[in-house]
Structures are given as C-alpha cells and as structure tokens.
Design an enzyme around this catalytic site. Structure first.
Site, mmCIF file in Angstrom:
data_model
loop_
_atom_site.group_PDB
_atom_site.id
_atom_site.type_symbol
_atom_site.label_atom_id
_atom_site.label_comp_id
_atom_site.label_asym_id
_atom_site.label_seq_id
_atom_site.Cartn_x
_atom_site.Cartn_y
_atom_site.Cartn_z
ATOM 1 C CB SER A 136 -0.857 -0.028 1.273
ATOM 2 O OG SER A 136 -1.478 1.219 1.513
ATOM 3 C CE1 TYR A 140 -5.284 -1.607 4.446
ATOM 4 C CE2 TYR A 140 -3.935 0.354 4.162
ATOM 5 C CZ TYR A 140 -4.615 -0.719 3.623
ATOM 6 O OH TYR A 140 -4.623 -0.919 2.259
HETATM 7 P P1 NAP Z 1 -12.231 -4.478 -1.038
HETATM 8 O O1 NAP Z 1 -12.921 -4.013 -2.257
HETATM 9 O O2 NAP Z 1 -12.767 -4.164 0.310
HETATM 10 O O3 NAP Z 1 -12.021 -6.059 -1.173
HETATM 11 C C1 NAP Z 1 -11.442 -6.800 -0.159
HETATM 12 C C2 NAP Z 1 -11.555 -8.254 -0.495
HETATM 13 O O4 NAP Z 1 -10.983 -8.997 0.586
HETATM 14 C C3 NAP Z 1 -12.987 -8.703 -0.668
HETATM 15 O O5 NAP Z 1 -13.096 -9.612 -1.742
HETATM 16 C C4 NAP Z 1 -13.275 -9.399 0.660
HETATM 17 O O6 NAP Z 1 -14.206 -10.428 0.436
HETATM 18 C C5 NAP Z 1 -11.920 -9.979 1.012
HETATM 19 N N1 NAP Z 1 -11.790 -10.205 2.444
HETATM 20 C C6 NAP Z 1 -11.821 -9.285 3.439
HETATM 21 N N2 NAP Z 1 -11.734 -9.895 4.627
HETATM 22 C C7 NAP Z 1 -11.644 -11.227 4.395
HETATM 23 C C8 NAP Z 1 -11.549 -12.368 5.214
HETATM 24 N N3 NAP Z 1 -11.546 -12.279 6.548
HETATM 25 N N4 NAP Z 1 -11.500 -13.587 4.628
HETATM 26 C C9 NAP Z 1 -11.530 -13.692 3.286
HETATM 27 N N5 NAP Z 1 -11.612 -12.653 2.452
HETATM 28 C C10 NAP Z 1 -11.672 -11.432 2.993
HETATM 29 O O7 NAP Z 1 -10.743 -3.957 -0.969
HETATM 30 P P2 NAP Z 1 -9.675 -3.521 -2.080
HETATM 31 O O8 NAP Z 1 -9.575 -2.058 -2.026
HETATM 32 O O9 NAP Z 1 -9.919 -4.214 -3.372
HETATM 33 O O10 NAP Z 1 -8.384 -4.085 -1.373
HETATM 34 C C11 NAP Z 1 -7.719 -5.255 -1.785
HETATM 35 C C12 NAP Z 1 -6.311 -5.209 -1.226
HETATM 36 O O11 NAP Z 1 -5.639 -4.045 -1.727
HETATM 37 C C13 NAP Z 1 -6.257 -5.074 0.298
HETATM 38 O O12 NAP Z 1 -5.160 -5.807 0.795
HETATM 39 C C14 NAP Z 1 -6.038 -3.586 0.507
HETATM 40 O O13 NAP Z 1 -5.427 -3.307 1.722
HETATM 41 C C15 NAP Z 1 -5.120 -3.293 -0.663
HETATM 42 N N6 NAP Z 1 -5.055 -1.878 -1.043
HETATM 43 C C16 NAP Z 1 -6.133 -1.217 -1.496
HETATM 44 C C17 NAP Z 1 -6.005 0.120 -1.867
HETATM 45 C C18 NAP Z 1 -7.143 0.924 -2.406
HETATM 46 O O14 NAP Z 1 -6.942 2.122 -2.679
HETATM 47 N N7 NAP Z 1 -8.315 0.384 -2.589
HETATM 48 C C19 NAP Z 1 -4.780 0.740 -1.774
HETATM 49 C C20 NAP Z 1 -3.690 0.031 -1.289
HETATM 50 C C21 NAP Z 1 -3.836 -1.297 -0.940
HETATM 51 P P3 NAP Z 1 -15.392 -10.840 1.467
HETATM 52 O O15 NAP Z 1 -15.860 -9.573 2.129
HETATM 53 O O16 NAP Z 1 -16.372 -11.495 0.578
HETATM 54 O O17 NAP Z 1 -14.743 -11.790 2.407
#
Ligand code: NAP
Length: 254
Positions: free
Chosen positions: A146, A159
C-alpha cells in the site's frame, strides 16, 4: 508475448469477491493471461466465476473461507490442489481496514487487521512456499502492500503497521526463497476506487486533497492493477525478487 503467458498455471487469488475490488480484477487479468483461478473470499463467488469463465474460457474455483481463521488456510491449499492438481501463483490480496483516531483505537481493531493483513498472509505464504519447495515448483507470490507501506496515514494505525510489515516480509521471503527460483514480490496500489476507500471519496476535503497529489489526476480503477499482477505472475519477472511495485498514478513521486 510468451513472456506473459500463464497457460497451464494455477493461481490462488484471495479477496476477489467484490466487483470493484482489486482482487476481482487481478483474478480476471491472470485468467486473461491463461491461468486457472482458485478465488477466496467469505462471500459468494458465483459472479466472478461466471465473469472469468465466460470472458476468458479459464476455470474458476470459488473457495468460501474466512482468512481470519488459521484453520482455513490448509483447506484453501487443499481445495485448489484437489481441483487443479497444482498451484503456481499465490496472490495475497484480501485485506481489511479499520478507521479510528489513534488515541481511541481499540485492541480488537488492531488484532483483526493484523490477523487478516499480516499473520494469516504470512502463514498462507509459508504453507504455499513449502508446497513449492517440496514439489520443485518455481512459484510466484504477489503480496499486496500500500502507499501506507511507506507513509503513516491517519486514523488507520493497524492498517499502516500491517502494510509496512507486508513490505518487510516480502523482502524476508525473497531473501530465503529467491535462490530456489521462487519469486516473492508485492504490488503497492495507490488510491484505487474500491469499497475499501469509499469513505475517503465521500469526504469532500480528503477526496480533493488526495486527488491534488496524484500526478495522473484521477483515482485508480481496479483494472489498473492487472498489468503489474500479470508481470509479477509470469516468466517476464523471473529475475524480479523482493520488489514492492507501486501502481499509484505517480503518488510516491509527488
Ligand atoms: P475491497 O474491495 O474491500 O475487497 C477486499 C476483499 O478482501 C474482498 O473480496 C473481501 O471479500 C476480502 N476479504 C476481506 N476480509 C476477508 C476475510 N476475513 N477472509 C476472506 N476474504 C476477505 O478492498 P480492495 O480495495 O480491493 O483491497 C484489496 C487489497 O488491496 C487489500 O489488501 C487492501 O489493503 C489493498 N489496497 C487497497 C487500496 C485501495 O486504494 N483500494 C490501496 C492500497 C492497498 P469478502 O468480504 O467477501 O470476504
């Protein structure tokens, strides 16, 4: 473009249930490059299964499992192996965030984030890496870092701690596994318009502040992550080890 061809490869992608999410696009991207996918999330995965199979012709196995629970980690590997007979790529994408001022931040919000984003990511990687070593597979691991692997952020201490640590253990795994031909790298997404970041876009002031610092002038979309994921999953990255690859519209340069 044989360098990027993933035909015959099997990828586990965690956290790919949410249509706007990064994992959804990464799973699609790896399938577009020819991989079969074992997708993991707590919720139903039938939508992405349909999308991947109809768009790419590759197979998609949905594994409903909570990554908060250590006991599910072996089951994920076993389910992927039972379906496909092999694993070549692990994308540790699932992640959660809890927001609260640091003076009030609860131990429960600390533990939950550290368990999903770090502890069980470490254990799933360790288990998969053991499988790679035992089966002499030159596997690929892609962690999800991140911008908060570099910066402190605000209101998200667990986080930030977890994502700094993801960058660190990516390098730790690299140092012990690169000589075995296993690539462990991370992608550091910038500000991507997913559910995880919805509260930031809803806050006009934060949204304007964030946008003003992104040289590309826009929030990223989940599809923006496909290229880096295919690169790090493919032969094209065979000599790339322990890197944290920013996909951030230039955020870190500004
Ligand atoms: P998101 O849309 O909230 O998706 C998160 C995914 O993780 C969902 O499919 C969720 O599925 C799954 N998940 C969460 N808790 C879980 C658990 N306990 N067991 C199994 N699956 C779980 O988030 P995103 O933004 O795409 O983020 C994906 C990754 O990128 C994360 O690691 C986040 O920290 C990282 N990231 C995101 C950003 C950003 O700007 N969006 C920036 C930097 C890094 P369910 O709810 O169905 O379990």
């Amino acid at each position: 473009m044989d360098l990027f061809n993933l035909e015959g490869k099997v990828a586990i992608v965690t956290g790919c249930s949410s249509k706007k999410g990064i994992g959804y696009a990464v799973a699609e991207g790896l399938a577009e490059a020819g991989a079969d996918i074992a997708g993991v999330a707590r919720s139903d995965l039938s939508e992405i299964k349909k999308a991947v199979e109809s768009k790419t012709g590759q197979k998609f196995l949905g594994i409903q499992a909570d990554l908060m629970e250590e006991k599910n980690l072996d089951k994920i590997i076993e389910a992927a192996l039972a379906e496909y007979g092999r694993i070549d790529i692990l994308v540790n994408n699932a992640g959660i965030i809890r927001r609260d001022p640091i003076l009030e931040f609860s131990a429960a919000d600390w533990d939950a984030v550290m368990t999903v984003n770090l502890r069980n990511l470490f254990l799933l990687t360790q288990k998969t890496a053991n499988y790679f070593v035992e089966n002499e597979i030159k596997g690929k691991v892609i962690n999800t870092a991140s911008m908060l692997s570099y910066q402190g952020g605000k209101f998200v201490p667990s986080y930030t701690a977890s994502k700094h640590a993801v960058a660190g253990i990516t390098k730790s795994f690299c140092n012990e596994l690169a000589a075995k031909g296993i690539n462990v790298n991370a992608i550091a997404p910038g500000y991507i318009a997913t559910n995880n970041t919805a509260p930031l876009r809803e806050d006009e002031e934060r949204n304007a502040g964030i946008l003003s610092r992104i040289p590309a002038g826009r929030w990223g979309q989940n599809d923006d992550l496909k290229g880096a994921a295919i690169f790090l999953a493919s032969k094209a990255s065979d000599y790339v080890h322990g890197s944290i690859v920013p996909v951030d519209g230039g955020w870190l340069s500004s």
